[in-house]
Design a protein around this motif. Structure first.
Motif, PDB file in Angstrom:
ATOM      1  N   PRO A 208       9.606  -9.312  37.513  1.00 14.10           N
ATOM      2  CA  PRO A 208       8.454  -8.512  37.943  1.00 14.10           C
ATOM      3  C   PRO A 208       7.679  -9.158  39.098  1.00 14.10           C
ATOM      4  O   PRO A 208       7.153  -8.456  39.967  1.00 14.10           O
ATOM      5  CB  PRO A 208       7.592  -8.425  36.683  1.00 14.10           C
ATOM      6  CG  PRO A 208       8.533  -8.672  35.548  1.00 14.10           C
ATOM      7  CD  PRO A 208       9.518  -9.665  36.089  1.00 14.10           C
ATOM      8  N   VAL A 209       7.614 -10.482  39.100  1.00  9.57           N
ATOM      9  CA  VAL A 209       6.931 -11.198  40.187  1.00  9.57           C
ATOM     10  C   VAL A 209       7.679 -11.005  41.496  1.00  9.57           C
ATOM     11  O   VAL A 209       7.086 -10.696  42.542  1.00  9.57           O
ATOM     12  CB  VAL A 209       6.806 -12.704  39.848  1.00  9.57           C
ATOM     13  CG1 VAL A 209       6.211 -13.475  41.027  1.00  9.57           C
ATOM     14  CG2 VAL A 209       5.968 -12.902  38.600  1.00  9.57           C
ATOM     15  N   LEU A 210       8.997 -11.164  41.456  1.00 11.81           N
ATOM     16  CA  LEU A 210       9.815 -10.967  42.647  1.00 11.81           C
ATOM     17  C   LEU A 210       9.684  -9.539  43.163  1.00 11.81           C
ATOM     18  O   LEU A 210       9.551  -9.308  44.369  1.00 11.81           O
ATOM     19  CB  LEU A 210      11.275 -11.300  42.348  1.00 11.81           C
ATOM     20  CG  LEU A 210      11.581 -12.756  41.990  1.00 11.81           C
ATOM     21  CD1 LEU A 210      13.024 -12.893  41.522  1.00 11.81           C
ATOM     22  CD2 LEU A 210      11.327 -13.693  43.166  1.00 11.81           C
ATOM     23  N   ALA A 211       9.716  -8.583  42.247  1.00 10.71           N
ATOM     24  CA  ALA A 211       9.596  -7.181  42.643  1.00 10.71           C
ATOM     25  C   ALA A 211       8.257  -6.921  43.316  1.00 10.71           C
ATOM     26  O   ALA A 211       8.186  -6.233  44.352  1.00 10.71           O
ATOM     27  CB  ALA A 211       9.762  -6.275  41.430  1.00 10.71           C
ATOM     28  N   ALA A 212       7.194  -7.471  42.751  1.00 13.50           N
ATOM     29  CA  ALA A 212       5.860  -7.273  43.314  1.00 13.50           C
ATOM     30  C   ALA A 212       5.719  -7.896  44.690  1.00 13.50           C
ATOM     31  O   ALA A 212       4.892  -7.463  45.497  1.00 13.50           O
ATOM     32  CB  ALA A 212       4.810  -7.854  42.368  1.00 13.50           C
ATOM     33  N   ASN A 213       6.536  -8.900  44.967  1.00 13.17           N
ATOM     34  CA  ASN A 213       6.475  -9.593  46.257  1.00 13.17           C
ATOM     35  C   ASN A 213       7.547  -9.126  47.234  1.00 13.17           C
ATOM     36  O   ASN A 213       7.893  -9.840  48.172  1.00 13.17           O
ATOM     37  CB  ASN A 213       6.573 -11.107  46.038  1.00 13.17           C
ATOM     38  CG  ASN A 213       5.348 -11.657  45.333  1.00 13.17           C
ATOM     39  OD1 ASN A 213       4.241 -11.142  45.509  1.00 13.17           O
ATOM     40  ND2 ASN A 213       5.528 -12.692  44.523  1.00 13.17           N
ATOM     41  N   GLY A 214       8.091  -7.957  46.985  1.00 12.70           N
ATOM     42  CA  GLY A 214       9.028  -7.360  47.938  1.00 12.70           C
ATOM     43  C   GLY A 214      10.489  -7.482  47.586  1.00 12.70           C
ATOM     44  O   GLY A 214      11.354  -7.059  48.355  1.00 12.70           O
ATOM     45  N   GLY A 215      10.801  -8.070  46.450  1.00 13.35           N
ATOM     46  CA  GLY A 215      12.195  -8.193  46.013  1.00 13.35           C
ATOM     47  C   GLY A 215      12.667  -9.630  45.937  1.00 13.35           C
ATOM     48  O   GLY A 215      13.030 -10.141  44.885  1.00 13.35           O
ATOM     49  N   GLY A 216      12.709 -10.294  47.089  1.00 12.17           N
ATOM     50  CA  GLY A 216      13.100 -11.697  47.095  1.00 12.17           C
ATOM     51  C   GLY A 216      14.527 -11.924  46.638  1.00 12.17           C
ATOM     52  O   GLY A 216      15.388 -11.053  46.770  1.00 12.17           O
TER      53      GLY A 216
END
Length: 235
Positions: free
Chosen positions: A115-123
């Motif tokens: 969820p953190v990666l998704a919130a930051n654009g995917g990564g």
């Protein structure tokens, strides 16, 4: 995925390959590098942010995901190796310990940080695997190979699930790396800095899997041999 400007979390970052990943990230222009280890005081790399993490402790993984909301790159490097034959009395416990660290640990980190990666654009996620994901050394690597084979299968499944949120996943396979884990091995070894360099080069190129050295490429090519290389000598 570009290293420059990324915010990375590297597990098992206090020495060996983990420390090399941290160095490569800093050299590549990462905006921040969280370096995780069971004992953060053991992390001596200048320029990183030490954080406590035991990948076998779900509460610590959850706390990290809660606290590190800026992460765009997860490098699952933490791992253990226990040598011994599968017919030994302690093999079952050795297998469980290694699966918990080498397979369940990375899965746990991806679940928590997706969820953190998704919130930051995917990564992206980098999972450090091994040539022993595909090969076993008789009486030595049975339990370790099983844990890395599980990690490989999980990586392949996670790559497909993460695609929907725009998160890439790179699997890194390597043979013997010149670290403490392979200190007793008398065979050619790749430097940890070279492994890190090739891994991040592949990540930036958009690859899904990278085979770091000749032994890994040869074993992978041997899947089509008769008998297949993973069947072992005399199969």
């Amino acid at each position: 995925m570009k290293i420059k400007g990324s915010v990375a979390l590297v597990t098992g970052a206090n020495r060996g390959l983990g420390a090399a990943f941290a160095r490569a990230l800093l050299a590549g222009g990462a905006a921040k590098v969280y370096a995780a280890a069971r004992n953060p005081a053991s992390i001596t790399q200048p320029g990183v942010v030490p954080v406590p993490l035991d990948v076998t402790k779900p509460d610590q993984v959850a706390a990290l995901a809660r606290d590190l909301k800026d992460v765009t790159l997860l490098v699952n490097n933490a791992g253990i190796f226990e040598a011994g034959p599968l017919l030994a009395p302690n093999a079952e416990q050795a297998l469980l310990r290694q699966i918990e660290t080498n397979a369940v640990g990375p899965l746990r980190l991806v679940q928590a940080l997706a969820p953190v990666l998704a919130a930051n654009g995917g990564g992206a996620v980098v999972n450090m695997l091994s040539v022993l994901s595909w090969l076993t050394i008789a009486n030595v690597s049975g339990t370790y190979s099983a844990s890395k084979a599980a990690a490989w299968a999980l990586s392949n499944a996670l790559r497909q699930e993460l695609k929907g949120q725009g998160t890439a996943l790179l699997s890194v396979h390597a043979g013997f790396i010149d670290t403490d884990m392979a200190s007793g091995v008398q065979m050619p070894k790749t430097s940890p800095d070279e492994v890190a360099r090739r891994a991040f080069q592949a990540l930036e190129a958009g690859e899904s899997e990278v085979l770091v050295d000749d032994i890994t490429r040869n074993v992978r090519a041997g899947f089509g041999a008769t008998p297949a290389v993973y069947l072992g000598a005399g199969a």
